[in-house]
Write a protein that holds these residues in place. Structure first.
Motif, PDB file in Angstrom:
ATOM      1  N   THR A 192       0.827  -1.202   0.000  1.00  0.00           N
ATOM      2  CA  THR A 192       0.000   0.000   0.000  1.00  0.00           C
ATOM      3  C   THR A 192       0.866   1.258   0.000  1.00  0.00           C
ATOM      4  O   THR A 192       0.620   2.201  -0.739  1.00  0.00           O
ATOM      5  N   ARG A 193       1.883   1.228   0.835  1.00  0.00           N
ATOM      6  CA  ARG A 193       2.739   2.408   0.931  1.00  0.00           C
ATOM      7  C   ARG A 193       3.456   2.659  -0.402  1.00  0.00           C
ATOM      8  O   ARG A 193       3.501   3.786  -0.887  1.00  0.00           O
ATOM      9  N   ALA A 253       1.082   4.045  -2.851  1.00  0.00           N
ATOM     10  CA  ALA A 253       0.771   5.445  -2.567  1.00  0.00           C
ATOM     11  C   ALA A 253       1.892   6.342  -3.044  1.00  0.00           C
ATOM     12  O   ALA A 253       1.658   7.398  -3.646  1.00  0.00           O
ATOM     13  N   LEU A 306      -4.128   0.892  -5.411  1.00  0.00           N
ATOM     14  CA  LEU A 306      -4.650   1.559  -4.211  1.00  0.00           C
ATOM     15  C   LEU A 306      -6.149   1.347  -4.054  1.00  0.00           C
ATOM     16  O   LEU A 306      -6.645   1.055  -2.966  1.00  0.00           O
ATOM     17  N   ILE A 327      -6.974  -2.166  -2.975  1.00  0.00           N
ATOM     18  CA  ILE A 327      -6.691  -2.385  -1.550  1.00  0.00           C
ATOM     19  C   ILE A 327      -7.746  -1.693  -0.693  1.00  0.00           C
ATOM     20  O   ILE A 327      -8.214  -2.252   0.305  1.00  0.00           O
ATOM     21  N   LEU A 372      -6.679   3.886   4.894  1.00  0.00           N
ATOM     22  CA  LEU A 372      -6.601   3.527   3.476  1.00  0.00           C
ATOM     23  C   LEU A 372      -7.273   4.570   2.595  1.00  0.00           C
ATOM     24  O   LEU A 372      -6.713   5.030   1.596  1.00  0.00           O
ATOM     25  N   ILE A 402      -5.316   7.683   2.414  1.00  0.00           N
ATOM     26  CA  ILE A 402      -4.177   7.582   1.495  1.00  0.00           C
ATOM     27  C   ILE A 402      -4.648   7.853   0.064  1.00  0.00           C
ATOM     28  O   ILE A 402      -4.043   8.629  -0.674  1.00  0.00           O
ATOM     29  N   VAL A 403      -5.768   7.201  -0.330  1.00  0.00           N
ATOM     30  CA  VAL A 403      -6.287   7.388  -1.689  1.00  0.00           C
ATOM     31  C   VAL A 403      -6.602   8.865  -1.932  1.00  0.00           C
ATOM     32  O   VAL A 403      -6.208   9.449  -2.948  1.00  0.00           O
ATOM     33  N   VAL A 433      -3.431  10.934  -2.277  1.00  0.00           N
ATOM     34  CA  VAL A 433      -2.768  10.726  -3.563  1.00  0.00           C
ATOM     35  C   VAL A 433      -3.530  11.442  -4.683  1.00  0.00           C
ATOM     36  O   VAL A 433      -2.948  12.098  -5.545  1.00  0.00           O
ATOM     37  N   LEU A 456       3.866   7.905   6.140  1.00  0.00           N
ATOM     38  CA  LEU A 456       3.849   7.021   4.978  1.00  0.00           C
ATOM     39  C   LEU A 456       4.357   7.707   3.725  1.00  0.00           C
ATOM     40  O   LEU A 456       4.569   7.066   2.712  1.00  0.00           O
ATOM     41  N   VAL A 459       2.787  10.378   2.095  1.00  0.00           N
ATOM     42  CA  VAL A 459       1.792  11.025   1.250  1.00  0.00           C
ATOM     43  C   VAL A 459       1.225  12.267   1.935  1.00  0.00           C
ATOM     44  O   VAL A 459       0.228  12.814   1.505  1.00  0.00           O
TER      45      VAL A 459
END
Lengths: 321, 299
Positions: free
Chosen positions: A275-276, A279, A287, A290, B139, B142-143, B146, B234, B236
């Motif tokens: 995942t990292r 990203a 992504l 997941i 999660l 993160i999306v 990004v 992470l 991001v």
């Protein structure tokens, strides 16, 4: 009873459809340019080249059309192709990395169950003693402490300073361990992940036990002259265990999030590090896959919590359904 | 009561400030309050107490353990970690505050709409909320980070990533409070008195919702701090050169492997103390104000 489970299961595809739609709509309305992300921000790209990639990825179609095609492929188990891994199918990459993550999460859940049970029961049995105070302090600390920081400090103490445990990976590449998972490598990630989850379980066991101890049937058992230990273990604990099981389901999201951060710290080659990496290189297909799988586990966790609660507690079974 | 004059003067001081001082403040809340004052002082005066430029590089002073001149040690480029921690704390607090505001406004608006309009609107909004709530915070964050990074910049993307994943709790709180509020007599009186929908929402609902929203906001804040730093950790979140607590911790992994424990200990400790202080104060407020919220606000 069965009806409730069936009804909840019937709702499952609807919620999943909602999650998939939400993800697609957010991607569609975001100003993100997948082609630009693919070739890199600095690389010049001609209009023809851009069109060619768009055609190959199906980006030239209208959005509703793309959504339907994408959902159709999703139903067939086709999660698309990763841009980071040079067009490898996403499902293949996910399957390859799922093993180490499942081992990690499974081990730490087992640790949480056993450790939380022992610490919670002892804290309730010796209420307001120094042990109770210790358990409560540690739990409060663990709730507030960022998981990745705990992992970093554990990495320093046990790997760098004491040199007891390896710092990264699943196995020693120099040894003859092959590609399996070495127990020594598993200890640090599993224990730190367990630490981040420990507090909820332990405090829940302690508080429910103390609550149950006030119930009538416990008072009755006391009046009959039953010993303290037997009272706790035979009468109070079974009832305190009901929320314990459901908590695993409710905390599914926390566990997944924690595993991403902990895997990153320990370079554990599972879904978290995948995942990292996805990203960092803006690999959208990977992504999204997941994320949808993560949502699936959160929903399943909640469902599991609901169902197990009904199965384990006859009172709800009779009134509900 | 042979009170000497000194106690008389303190009681005079006390009576004037009685509204601000609860009769008995628990130990934990007192400690947290003091801690928060210190943290706010650090954030406000970071430029004065640690005025060195965050980006100053001094290879001669690289990787020094904590000393009097740099109490938290230096990193691999010889930058003073205390300076970076103080400035990073400011950045992290600011970002989490703004992200919590995003969640508050979004959740408040949706919760208010669902609770006040009811019926079809309510059920549609609640299903929408269910879908959002079943996304994993990290999660989905993160999306979002990004997706919106190129357009909104790192700061805007992280605000959106944290705000859009945390509004659901706020919406549930507001809707729940509103539903019980609608049954109250004064609401009926206002409707009979001819109050329109907007007047009802603005003059009668909102003032009664503010305490619950404020509390939800305070309890949300530590979560926002954690998610901001997790996203930065992470890679991001905020850009690597910007000192935020998450970035400092991300940098510290390689430093830890060469034995520089101070690079990870102090940023993490700051993060821990800040969220602990705010969380404890929030819980104290909740229990003092309305113990019934305990179950609804279990974040």
């Amino acid at each position: 009873m069965l009806g409730v489970i069936v009804r909840r299961l019937a709702l499952l595809p609807l919620i999943l459809l909602g999650v998939a739609t939400l993800t697609f709509v957010i991607v569609a309305i975001s100003p993100f340019d997948p082609i630009r992300a693919y070739v890199g921000a600095e690389t010049p790209i001609s209009a023809e080249g851009r069109e060619e990639i768009a055609r190959a990825w199906g980006l030239d179609q209208s959005e509703p059309e793309r959504m339907i095609r994408w959902a159709g492929r999703l139903l067939q188990g086709d999660l698309g192709h990763s841009t980071m891994l040079e067009g490898r199918p996403v499902s293949e990459a996910l399957l390859e990395r799922a093993g180490p993550t499942l081992v990690l999460i499974g081990t730490s859940l087992a640790l949480v169950l056993v450790g939380g049970l022992i610490a919670g029961v002892l804290a309730a049995a010796f209420r307001d003693s120094w042990f109770d105070w210790l358990v409560r302090s540690v739990s409060h600390f663990n709730i507030a402490a960022p998981s990745f920081w705990v992992a970093l400090m554990a990495l320093y103490i046990f790997s760098v300073q004491l040199n007891w445990l390896p710092a990264a990976g699943t196995t020693d590449l120099r040894g003859e361990g092959g590609t399996g998972i070495d127990l020594k490598h598993l200890i640090l990630p599993a224990v730190t992940l367990a630490i981040t989850q420990q507090a909820w379980f332990t405090m829940y066991i302690r508080n429910t036990l103390l609550e149950v101890m006030r119930e009538d049937y416990v008072q009755y058992a006391t009046a009959q002259g039953i010993g303290r230990t037997a009272l706790l273990l035979r009468h109070a604990l079974p009832n305190a265990l009901i929320p314990f099981v459901t908590l695993i389901g409710v905390n599914m999201g926390e566990i997944i999030g924690g595993s991403i951060l902990i895997e990153t710290v320990f370079a554990w080659p599972g879904l978290g590090t995948l995942t990292r990496d996805a990203a960092l290189s803006a690999d959208l297909p990977l992504l999204i896959a997941i994320t949808i799988i993560g949502a699936f586990f959160v929903i399943m966790g909640n469902l599991f919590a609901d169902v197990s609660y009904r199965v384990l507690d006859p009172r709800i079974r009779e009134t509900g359904a | 009561m042979t009170a000497p004059t000194t106690t008389a003067s303190t009681s005079g001081w006390r009576s004037r400030w009685r509204w601000a001082i609860p009769r008995r403040v628990p130990f934990a809340a007192g400690i947290s309050g003091s801690l928060l004052v210190i943290i706010l002082f650090i954030v406000a005066t970071a430029d004065i107490i640690r005025p060195i430029d965050t980006y100053t590089v001094d290879f001669a002073a690289a990787l020094q353990s904590p000393s009097l001149s740099s109490p938290m040690g230096t990193d691999e480029l010889g930058r003073d970690i205390m300076t970076r921690v103080f400035h990073g704390l400011r950045v992290s607090l600011f970002v989490s505050l703004m992200a919590s505001v995003v969640a508050l406004v979004l959740g408040g608006a949706i919760g208010l709409a669902a609770g006040a309009l009811g019926g079809k609107v309510d059920s549609v909004l609640m299903r929408f909320l269910d879908v959002f709530a079943s996304q994993n915070h990290l999660l989905f964050g993160i999306v979002l980070a990004v997706l919106f990074r190129p357009a909104l910049g790192p700061m805007g993307a992280i605000l959106l990533a944290v705000g859009l994943t945390h509004w659901t709790q706020m919406a549930r709180i507001v809707r729940g409070e509103l539903l019980s509020l609608r049954e109250r007599q004064f609401v009926g009186a206002a409707i009979n008195g001819g109050a329109g929908r907007w007047r009802l929402a603005w003059r009668h609902y909102l003032p009664h919702l503010l305490p619950a929203m404020g509390l939800g906001f305070v309890l949300l804040f530590p979560h926002a701090i954690f998610h901001e730093s997790a996203l930065s950790f992470l890679g991001v979140g905020l850009p690597p050169h910007q000192a935020s607590l998450g970035n400092l911790l991300a940098d510290s992994r390689s430093l830890i492997l060469v034995g520089a424990w101070w690079a990870a200990l102090f940023p993490g400790l700051m993060l821990l103390l800040t969220s602990l202080a705010i969380g404890t104060l929030g819980e104290y407020w909740r229990d003092r104000h309305n113990p019934r919220w305990r179950s609804e606000l279990e974040l």
